[in-house]
Design a protein around this motif. Structure first.
Motif, PDB file in Angstrom:
ATOM      1  N   TYR A  61       1.011  -1.243  -0.163  1.00  0.00           N
ATOM      2  CA  TYR A  61       0.069  -0.107  -0.025  1.00  0.00           C
ATOM      3  C   TYR A  61       0.760   1.147  -0.007  1.00  0.00           C
ATOM      4  O   TYR A  61       1.979   1.235   0.613  1.00  0.00           O
ATOM      5  CB  TYR A  61      -0.929   0.102   1.307  1.00  0.00           C
ATOM      6  N   ASP A  72      -2.987   2.490  -3.504  1.00  0.00           N
ATOM      7  CA  ASP A  72      -4.101   2.728  -2.639  1.00  0.00           C
ATOM      8  C   ASP A  72      -5.167   2.067  -3.030  1.00  0.00           C
ATOM      9  O   ASP A  72      -5.118   1.622  -4.202  1.00  0.00           O
ATOM     10  CB  ASP A  72      -4.067   4.242  -2.098  1.00  0.00           C
ATOM     11  N   CYS A  73      -6.049   2.209  -2.389  1.00  0.00           N
ATOM     12  CA  CYS A  73      -7.560   1.489  -2.650  1.00  0.00           C
ATOM     13  C   CYS A  73      -7.894   1.938  -4.003  1.00  0.00           C
ATOM     14  O   CYS A  73      -7.942   1.054  -5.038  1.00  0.00           O
ATOM     15  CB  CYS A  73      -8.480   1.612  -1.664  1.00  0.00           C
ATOM     16  N   SER A  74      -8.104   3.177  -4.320  1.00  0.00           N
ATOM     17  CA  SER A  74      -8.834   3.695  -5.669  1.00  0.00           C
ATOM     18  C   SER A  74      -7.922   3.263  -6.575  1.00  0.00           C
ATOM     19  O   SER A  74      -8.015   3.095  -7.790  1.00  0.00           O
ATOM     20  CB  SER A  74      -9.484   4.862  -5.418  1.00  0.00           C
ATOM     21  N   HIS A 123     -13.629   3.864   0.982  1.00  0.00           N
ATOM     22  CA  HIS A 123     -12.914   2.690   0.649  1.00  0.00           C
ATOM     23  C   HIS A 123     -13.640   2.012  -0.585  1.00  0.00           C
ATOM     24  O   HIS A 123     -14.722   1.899  -0.602  1.00  0.00           O
ATOM     25  CB  HIS A 123     -12.523   1.892   1.845  1.00  0.00           C
ATOM     26  N   GLY A 125     -13.205  -1.693  -3.357  1.00  0.00           N
ATOM     27  CA  GLY A 125     -12.469  -2.798  -3.748  1.00  0.00           C
ATOM     28  C   GLY A 125     -13.243  -3.400  -4.795  1.00  0.00           C
ATOM     29  O   GLY A 125     -14.159  -2.946  -5.333  1.00  0.00           O
ATOM     30  N   HIS A 135      -8.434  -5.929  -2.457  1.00  0.00           N
ATOM     31  CA  HIS A 135      -8.233  -4.376  -2.119  1.00  0.00           C
ATOM     32  C   HIS A 135      -6.959  -4.198  -1.819  1.00  0.00           C
ATOM     33  O   HIS A 135      -6.213  -4.836  -1.436  1.00  0.00           O
ATOM     34  CB  HIS A 135      -9.332  -3.904  -1.281  1.00  0.00           C
ATOM     35  N   SER A 136      -6.606  -2.799  -1.638  1.00  0.00           N
ATOM     36  CA  SER A 136      -5.334  -2.229  -0.896  1.00  0.00           C
ATOM     37  C   SER A 136      -5.585  -1.643   0.251  1.00  0.00           C
ATOM     38  O   SER A 136      -6.234  -0.511   0.047  1.00  0.00           O
ATOM     39  CB  SER A 136      -4.484  -1.423  -2.068  1.00  0.00           C
ATOM     40  N   PRO A 137      -5.821  -1.843   1.324  1.00  0.00           N
ATOM     41  CA  PRO A 137      -6.466  -1.454   2.514  1.00  0.00           C
ATOM     42  C   PRO A 137      -6.002  -0.268   3.442  1.00  0.00           C
ATOM     43  O   PRO A 137      -6.752   0.617   3.283  1.00  0.00           O
ATOM     44  CB  PRO A 137      -6.594  -2.708   3.633  1.00  0.00           C
TER      45      PRO A 137
END
Length: 159
Positions: A61, A72-74, A123, A125, A135-137
């Motif tokens: 991340y 990152d998540c998005s 967030h 995913g 996802h990348s939390p």
């Protein structure tokens, strides 16, 4: 008796057919206004994006990162769908605003899962099926497959 040979005559005699009847006969339903080609393309893009995200398993991340080695998540969703031939906006909230909203019952692998809090979407995913997402939390973590941990979620399909 071959049921598939009788489907056209059954449908012809039935006139308007319910979704349950179509499903029972092994057919598919279209989203209103959607063409079979558009639905097939959306499904293909979603499946490819899901595979891209899964292939990034273990990537660390990093806030603001959109690949190819940190996310990152998005950033993970942007990267995955870009590789699948679809463009998404950069943030989770913008992605939420851009996707077609779908119900939990309608969700399919490759759909986006949005997590909501007081300030909006915090967030995102990619739905992997069976209640799990890629996802990348958060800081100190990495791209991984996790169970959906909240009830404050919604689902979106990339058009």
């Amino acid at each position: 008796m071959n049921a598939q040979k009788n489907v056209p005559s059954l449908l012809g005699r039935a006139g308007t057919v319910s979704a349950l009847t179509i499903a029972a006969l092994g057919g598919t339903m279209l989203v209103p206004g959607g063409t079979p080609e558009a639905q097939a393309a959306a499904t293909a893009h979603a499946g490819k994006a899901l595979k891209v995200a899964a292939a990034k398993k273990g990537a660390p991340y990093r806030y603001g990162a959109a690949g190819p080695s940190r996310f990152d998540c998005s950033g993970l969703t942007v990267y995955s769908f870009k590789k699948a031939g679809k463009k998404l906006p950069r943030t989770a909230q913008q992605q939420y605003n851009k996707t077609r909203k779908i119900s939990m019952k309608s969700r399919k692998a490759g759909d986006l899962v949005f997590f909501h809090g007081r300030g909006g979407v915090y967030h995102v995913g990619i739905y992997a099926g069976k209640g799990k997402i890629w996802h990348s939390p958060k800081r100190g973590s990495w791209v991984k497959l996790d169970k959906i941990w909240s009830r404050s979620v919604s689902y979106g399909r990339v058009r």
